[in-house]
Enzyme design. Structure first.
Site, PDB file in Angstrom:
ATOM      1  N   GLY A  20     -17.360 -47.399 -12.589  1.00 51.16           N
ATOM      2  CA  GLY A  20     -16.064 -46.719 -12.591  1.00 51.16           C
ATOM      3  C   GLY A  20     -15.824 -46.008 -11.271  1.00 51.16           C
ATOM      4  CG  LEU A  25     -16.168 -38.332 -13.505  1.00 45.45           C
ATOM      5  CD1 LEU A  25     -15.974 -36.832 -13.663  1.00 45.45           C
ATOM      6  CD2 LEU A  25     -16.978 -38.885 -14.684  1.00 45.45           C
ATOM      7  NE  ARG A  54     -11.761 -56.538 -14.779  1.00 47.23           N
ATOM      8  CZ  ARG A  54     -12.108 -57.534 -15.602  1.00 47.23           C
ATOM      9  NH1 ARG A  54     -12.886 -57.302 -16.639  1.00 47.23           N
ATOM     10  NH2 ARG A  54     -11.652 -58.757 -15.396  1.00 47.23           N
ATOM     11  CE  LYS A 160     -15.580 -33.189 -22.640  1.00 50.64           C
ATOM     12  NZ  LYS A 160     -14.259 -33.611 -23.109  1.00 50.64           N
ATOM     13  CG  ASP A 189     -20.931 -30.106 -22.423  1.00 47.37           C
ATOM     14  OD1 ASP A 189     -20.140 -29.698 -21.541  1.00 47.37           O
ATOM     15  OD2 ASP A 189     -20.849 -29.765 -23.599  1.00 47.37           O
ATOM     16  CG  HIS A 190     -17.989 -30.421 -17.044  1.00 53.38           C
ATOM     17  ND1 HIS A 190     -17.199 -31.126 -17.918  1.00 53.38           N
ATOM     18  CD2 HIS A 190     -17.297 -29.300 -16.737  1.00 53.38           C
ATOM     19  CE1 HIS A 190     -16.082 -30.465 -18.132  1.00 53.38           C
ATOM     20  NE2 HIS A 190     -16.107 -29.353 -17.427  1.00 53.38           N
ATOM     21  CD  GLU A 228      -8.154 -26.840 -20.762  1.00 50.82           C
ATOM     22  OE1 GLU A 228      -8.508 -27.571 -19.821  1.00 50.82           O
ATOM     23  OE2 GLU A 228      -7.880 -27.266 -21.896  1.00 50.82           O
ATOM     24  CG  HIS A 252     -16.800 -28.355 -22.923  1.00 45.62           C
ATOM     25  ND1 HIS A 252     -17.737 -29.210 -22.404  1.00 45.62           N
ATOM     26  CD2 HIS A 252     -15.597 -28.823 -22.500  1.00 45.62           C
ATOM     27  CE1 HIS A 252     -17.122 -30.155 -21.697  1.00 45.62           C
ATOM     28  NE2 HIS A 252     -15.831 -29.938 -21.749  1.00 45.62           N
ATOM     29  CE  LYS A 358      -9.557 -23.589 -14.317  1.00 40.20           C
ATOM     30  NZ  LYS A 358      -9.871 -24.562 -15.376  1.00 40.20           N
TER      31      LYS A 358
END
Length: 517
Positions: A20, A25, A54, A160, A189-190, A228, A252, A358
């Site tokens: 990817g 990301l 691809r 995730k 899980d960042h 957020e 999270h 936030k």
């Protein structure tokens, strides 16, 4: 070069495969993280990075993409020409149909050439920045295409969402485990890579005046807020299938809760720490009926509103969102950890989109002194607070009671704050840097083990099922507000209230801080 991640430690030589590689990301997080690790000497000199997707691209085009990514998103500026060239030459691109095993055989041949060129001892890290339904296919073709036949270690890093519910997650895990052992799978899980989340263990277990009080005798409640200001933006189609429960709570928020509630591990190795987190998840009081869900869980959806003078659309007016959607954009719940340490202490969690600020914070509210004794009998004392600020501000905030200067014996709250991000600024390691580095070193402490993931799904699945039966339970809130009123009542009925994030209502507090207020 500065060392901010595990001084004087470098990862073993390895080839890093980014599946990817043309996606968002990789552009926003992975390439900048790899460059930061390179600048800090963490990758050593025996590494190569292979981008896979691809669409056709040349190595030169791919390196130009990486350069633009780093210029826009990396905390380090591009170094001199020699420095950049030394990094860029390690990047190659491979156009790959992940459903075609022959492409993986071609990848094997080119990988072996890279390993020979840079003296890499067969270690291979596969980062799947892909949709979860592709994890099984990629895993099988890595095996069948000979990519797991090298002499070194092989590790799979996956993002995730890991499944949509427990049955789908279990099926996905089974597909992966046909190829990789559990210890070779690193589920990211960042939030577990964030500085102050990792700091929770140190705050708890390295300070003698916290751990003795870390129990039901002294703590009134714990509040975890992940707020957020953004809406769903371009993710309307994805978000409408997941909602706040699956997008934020299942991963999270429950991970932060386990860090707060876990017992001290018997020793500081990854499995001992993760064992304690699993015990917390298994101790969480489940939901046996729809009535229990309605009693302890609030779900909401934002309508049109205003934030900082800007008009905002409602959720159902967002792109790719059905006009009759009942997907939740806000979640709040009262949870209980039914073990000896925490029995009876409510853990309040809330997360939502289009909230006023936030911020991610964990508030530990301690029980107040007896109201009929000494100073408490003369005036209203505020409870002591320990606040762990995770994002965007990083630091620790403690509120205690102290005498107000003057002749009268008047008590007022005093806030003491350590602002880590104020001292270090933006040049602090990002979560993805830590986690990629940990995966390269085989340290799984801050990655999610399967039994953790399974326990989390088994908690949230009954909530989702109850919502399917009672769509009318959805509450509404204006964009720019702190969620529906029911979320405030959830605490008021217990005699508590949500503490404001970022000290929003702390005008009457005296500050003792490493930052000015």
């Amino acid at each position: 070069m500065t060392d901010q991640l595990n001084d004087n430690v470098t990862a073993e030589g390895a080839v890093y495969f980014i599946f990817g590689a043309t996606g968002d990301l990789a552009r926003r997080k992975l390439f900048p993280a790899l460059y930061s690790l390179y600048r800090e000497g963490k990758l050593g000199d025996k590494f190569a990075i292979v981008g896979l997707a691809r669409r056709p691209r040349t190595d030169e085009q791919f390196r130009e993409d990486v350069l633009e990514s780093i210029k826009e998103f990396c905390r380090y500026k591009i170094g001199d020409g020699q420095d950049w060239q030394g990094f860029a030459e390690r990047f190659t691109y491979h156009s790959l149909d992940i459903g075609n095993v022959d492409g993986f055989r071609e990848l094997k041949a080119s990988t072996e050439a890279l390993e020979a060129r840079y003296s890499i001892p067969g270690n291979r890290l596969f980062y799947l920045a892909l949709a979860p339904e592709l994890f099984g296919t990629v895993s099988r073709n890595l095996r069948d295409g000979g990519m797991l036949e090298s002499a070194g270690w092989h590790r799979l890093v996956i993002e995730k969402p890991f499944g949509y519910d427990y049955p789908s997650a279990s099926k996905l895990n089974e597909e992966i485990r046909h190829v990789f052992r559990e210890e070779e799978v690193f589920r990211i899980d960042h939030y577990l890579g964030k500085e102050m989340v990792q700091n929770i263990e140190v705050i708890r277990f390295a300070n003698a005046f916290f751990e003795p009080l870390w129990n039901k005798q002294h703590i009134a409640n714990v509040q975890i807020t992940l707020a957020e200001t953004v809406g769903v933006e371009e993710r309307g189609a994805y978000y409408n299938k997941s909602g706040a429960l699956r997008d934020m709570v299942q991963n999270h928020m429950l991970q932060m809760l386990t860090m707060i509630a876990m017992e001290p591990p018997s020793h500081l190795d990854p499995e001992a720490i993760r064992d304690e987190k699993v015990k917390v998840l298994r101790s969480l009081r489940g939901f046996k009926s729809g009535d229990e869900v309605r009693e302890r869980v609030i779900r909401g959806q934002y309508t049109s509103g205003e934030l900082r003078g800007q008009p905002l659309n409602g959720y159902r007016e967002e792109d790719s969102v059905p006009p009759d959607s009942t997907t939740e954009t806000f979640f709040a719940a009262r949870l209980f950890v039914d073990n000896f340490r925490w029995s009876g202490v409510p853990f309040y969690v809330r997360t939502g989109k289009r909230l006023p600020v936030k911020s991610t914070e964990i508030v530990v509210e301690f029980k107040n002194v007896p109201g009929n004794l000494l100073f408490a009998s003369r005036q209203q004392l505020q409870p002591n607070l320990l606040v762990i600020r995770v994002n965007p501000m990083e630091g620790i905030y403690i509120k205690i009671n102290a005498k107000k200067p003057g002749n009268e014996m008047t008590v007022q709250p005093v806030a003491m704050e350590f602002c880590q991000s104020c001292q270090i600024g933006i040049n602090t390691p990002e979560a993805y840097e830590r986690l990629i580095f940990d995966a390269a070193r085989g340290d799984s402490t801050y990655f999610t083990r399967w039994d953790e993931l399974a326990a989390a799904w088994q908690l949230v699945d009954p909530i989702a099922a109850a919502w399917q039966e009672h769509a009318a339970d959805l509450a509404y809130y204006s964009a720019g507000a702190w969620g529906p009123q029911q979320a405030h009542k959830l605490l008021h009925q217990d005699g508590f209230h949500w503490w404001p994030v970022n000290g929003q209502d702390e005008d009457n507090v005296i500050w003792v801080s490493n930052t000015s207020k």
